[in-house]
Design an enzyme around this catalytic site. Structure first.
Site, short mmCIF file in Angstrom:
data_model
loop_
_atom_site.label_atom_id
_atom_site.label_comp_id
_atom_site.label_asym_id
_atom_site.label_seq_id
_atom_site.Cartn_x
_atom_site.Cartn_y
_atom_site.Cartn_z
N ASP A 1 6.15 -70.08 27.37
CA ASP A 1 5.05 -69.54 28.18
C ASP A 1 3.75 -70.18 27.68
O ASP A 1 3.74 -70.93 26.71
CB ASP A 1 5.02 -68.00 28.10
CG ASP A 1 4.29 -67.40 29.31
OD1 ASP A 1 3.57 -68.15 30.01
OD2 ASP A 1 4.44 -66.19 29.57
C1 BGC Z 1 2.28 -66.07 32.20
C2 BGC Z 1 3.41 -66.72 32.95
C3 BGC Z 1 2.89 -67.83 33.81
C4 BGC Z 1 2.14 -68.82 32.93
C5 BGC Z 1 1.61 -70.03 33.66
C6 BGC Z 1 1.40 -67.08 31.50
O1 BGC Z 1 0.26 -66.50 30.98
O2 BGC Z 1 2.82 -65.16 31.26
O3 BGC Z 1 4.08 -65.75 33.72
O4 BGC Z 1 3.94 -68.44 34.50
O5 BGC Z 1 1.05 -68.14 32.33
O6 BGC Z 1 0.51 -69.73 34.42
#
Ligand code: BGC
Length: 752
Positions: free
Chosen positions: A288
């Site tokens: 993530d």
């Molecule tokens: C979130 C994810 C997301 C990623 C990319 C993160 O902060 O937890 O769900 O896909 O950002 O934007």
């Protein structure tokens, strides 16, 4: 950082794009292709494939932002980009990557397409309340169609984290509390996005997230620690991820949280032993946003150490932290990373690109292609209608056509808040507001907001809400009351702004904000019938509202067609059919709350001393899992279990009768309880559901086939099987109001 200088003529000079992949038949061919490609790659280029970066203007959901990206692309050390603005930008960037880097390996473009791309559908929690897997799959397919037509290869969805704590803002992105329903939805979404063939120009690679157990953070706080028994993990929290893997999901995103002390992003048990070895996943694992770098904050060491640990644990792609890339030399020299780890991660990224058809044609999703927006808009209306859940109705609904309506509340004419969380490409000007929708049914409509969303200055700052921007609160209130006095019925549209749920939006008070509640109380005092319509992203505490409003419709953040769907339900053009995918607590003190609780040694007796309950509140939720009313009550009767020969299954049946005078669609639910077993089992678990249409007065039998699989669970030693004995079968319209029968099963197979 816009790249201008490359012309079309240069496009395609890559040494790779000429390599034929078109037929892309089989693994062997892919392996041969990637072997020969990797043979020519430097160590830096290999590590570069693990680098997933943002672009100027990308949505930033963490403190870090990628820098020097175009220079890195030219050096061949970027594997992909995500949340990049437009199709044109993606085309420019892909051309640049192909022409400027030594090997011309195409970039992968990812994006948070969570509930639609251009056409915004209800938030995932809303869609889950449709209990309609075919619909869920169609929304994912429509999102894939739109996203791929703008150059997106990869979507960061479905989010399948089980949630039993509505304080967590990301409950809005989830499918709620239940592993069975969550697993069905996970599989449907993967199928919809990937369309059975990733090389299709209108398919995208799905990414199941957040692996794992992200929804179980302590106190409902985002990113917080998870401490959980293996039994609960296997039984409740892991099945939806597993269902996505079984459905062929191309990628998995790790979560921010730790699991019993080891953060998911560096968790070898999770990423390798469970995911790869036990489940047989052979796709791409991505972190993530900066969750590799954040391993340092978890206390696992400096960036070099944590990046090495994550890679060795089984991570393939690092979103934004650039840990591996920045420290590659030291890591290899010190032995913290082996060449096998690097080769494996690089290979998985290349395999994803190969499977997506990018080596055969790097522009496969970057050609002007019009998605079917008209059809998507119809689908958005259908989805919003089917997602709404009628929580209460004393008979005031449906409203009469041309009724004199006082429409009040801060969301009654709101556009953006009908979108809810995670909308990158939707255009809020296209939103049909509740006011627009109701105006189709009555000309006698008076609208006034009546109150602001919140007067909590801290909350307002975080959600970027302008407390001052709506005029004098007393004036707003008196306008609303005057409208109410003059109307036949009040429709109050209240709830949460888009920013009040989603990532980093945990709340301790999940009732209506004081400003809205004050307005509602004053409206009730006027004495007219009050219909509360909720636009929000999480279960709210609604005890007062339940006692004092005549009807409550939970519309969730319903998407671009929300106003039409809400009006159709309020005026009876659509008979509501949604059922809750998550329990609604009476108050925050009951959290965590879910229907599939285990028995205790001191069985719960309401307000009973020395029993497993509260002394100031019931244990039961205000609205249970599976619950939802419609305009035509359905009666359940005559539950029975039959054996039938040779089929290896039992049949559980009941009779349903439509007691009302409207055609209705009922979602019939089958729960099974296992009252005597080697471990203490939940009192009941959802095992199946079916939709059934009933004409007024009509009776129909519903039948569920039960096989051994429906009785299986993980025992003390985490073995998966079933134990002969008594089982309780329950059929009903929700998890609470069921009819049941107890039945002994010694063996499947012979007696059947
Ligand atoms: C979130 C994810 C997301 C990623 C990319 C993160 O902060 O937890 O769900 O896909 O950002 O934007």
């Amino acid at each position: 950082m816009k790249i201008k200088y490359l012309s079309l003529i240069l496009f395609g000079v890559s040494i790779l794009t000429g390599v034929a992949q078109a037929a892309s038949s089989g693994r062997q061919e892919m392996n041969r292709f990637i072997d020969s490609l990797m043979a020519g790659m430097t160590l830096e280029e290999k590590v570069g494939q693990t680098n997933l970066l943002t672009w100027d203007g990308s949505l930033q959901t963490g403190a870090t932002k990628s820098k020097g990206v175009s220079e890195k692309i030219a050096r061949g050390v970027v594997g992909g980009l995500f949340n990049v603005g437009s199709l044109e930008e993606r085309i420019d960037i892909q051309r640049y990557a192909l022409c400027s880097s030594r090997l011309g390996i195409p970039l992968l473009f990812g994006q948070d397409v969570i509930h639609g791309h251009r056409t915004i559908f209800p938030i995932p929690l809303g869609l889950a309340c449709s209990w309609d897997m075919e619909l869920v799959e169609r929304t994912a397919r429509a999102a894939a169609d739109e996203a791929s037509s703008e150059g997106i290869d990869w979507v960061f969805s479905p989010m399948v984290d089980i949630v039993r704590d509505p304080r967590w803002g990301r409950v809005a992105e989830s499918s709620g509390e239940d592993p069975y329903l969550g697993s069905c939805i996970a599989a449907a979404m993967v199928k919809g996005y990937q369309r059975g063939d990733l090389t299709r120009p209108d398919a995208v690679m799905a990414c199941v997230k957040h692996f794992g157990l992200y929804g179980a953070g302590e106190g409902g706080r985002d990113y917080d620690a998870v401490d959980m028994s293996l039994n609960r993990m296997y039984q409740v929290y892991l099945p939806p991820y597993r269902a996505a893997v079984d459905a062929g999901v191309g990628s998995v995103m790790t979560s921010f949280n730790d699991i019993n002390g080891v953060p998911a992003t560096a968790n070898k048990w999770l990423l390798t032993d469970l995911l790869r070895t036990q489940w047989g996943f052979d796709g791409l694992v991505v972190s993530d946003y900066t969750s590799v770098g954040e391993l340092s904050n978890h206390g696992l060491g400096n960036l070099r150490q944590v990046a090495a640990r994550a890679l060795a644990a089984g991570l393939d792609m690092d979103m934004v932290s650039e840990g591996v890339y920045k420290h590659l030399k030291e890591c290899v020299e010190s032995g913290a990373i082996t060449m096998q780890d690097i080769d494996r991660a690089c290979r998985r990224v290349l395999e994803a690109k190969y499977r997506l058809g990018l080596f055969a044609d790097p522009f496969v999703r970057l050609r002007e292609r019009a998605a079917d927006r008209k059809q998507a808009a119809c689908l958005a209306l259908e989805a919003a209608r089917k997602s709404a859940v009628l929580l209460k109705n004393d008979g005031v609904l449906p409203l009469k056509k041309n009724a004199k309506v006082a429409l009040v509340g801060p969301f009654a004419d709101s556009k953006y808040d009908l979108f809810g969380t995670w909308v990158l490409a939707g255009n809020s000007n296209e939103v049909i507001t509740v006011k627009d929708g109701i105006a189709r049914y009555t000309r006698d409509l008076y609208y006034t907001p009546g109150a602001i969303v919140t007067d909590n200055p801290d909350l307002a700052r975080v959600i970027r809400y302008d407390i001052q921007g709506y005029g004098d609160p007393e004036q707003l209130l008196s306008e609303a009351l005057a409208a109410a006095r003059d109307a036949d019925v009040v429709v109050a549209v209240m709830g949460e702004t888009s920013g009040m749920s989603g990532e980093s939006a945990s709340m301790t008070d999940i009732g209506l904000q004081k400003t809205q509640r004050r307005l509602l109380e004053a409206l009730v005092e006027v004495g007219k019938e009050v219909v509360l319509v909720l636009v929000n992203g999480r279960p709210m505490t609604l005890e007062w509202e339940d006692q004092n409003c005549n009807a409550i419709l939970e519309a969730w953040a319903p998407g671009v067609q929300g106003g039409n769907a809400i009006a159709d339900i309020l005026f009876g053009a659509y008979n509501p059919s949604g059922k809750l995918a998550i329990s609604f607590p009476v108050n925050v003190g009951q959290i965590p709350i879910y229907y599939s609780t285990k028995p205790t040694g001191r069985p719960y007796v309401p307000y009973g001393k020395y029993t497993a309950g509260y002394i100031d509140c019931l244990n039961e939720p205000l609205y249970p899992f599976g619950y939802g009313l419609n305009y035509s009550p359905v009666e359940y009767s005559d539950i029975r279990v039959d054996r039938y020969a040779g089929a290896g299954c039992l049949s559980v049946r009941a009779t349903l009768t439509n007691k009302g005078n409207l055609q209705t669609t009922e979602t019939v639910q089958l729960y099974i309880g296992d009252p005597v077993a080697s471990i203490s089992r939940p009192k009941k678990e959802l095992k199946s559901f079916k939709k059934i249409g009933l004409e007024p007065g009509e009776s129909k039998d519903i039948e569920f086939s039960v096989t051994e699989n429906d009785l299986k669970f993980y025992n003390e030693r985490l073995e998966y099987g079933w134990e002969p004995g008594d089982f309780v079968f329950e059929i009903g319209p929700d998890s609470k109001n069921t009819i049941s029968v107890r039945f002994k099963i010694e063996k499947f197979g012979d007696a059947n």
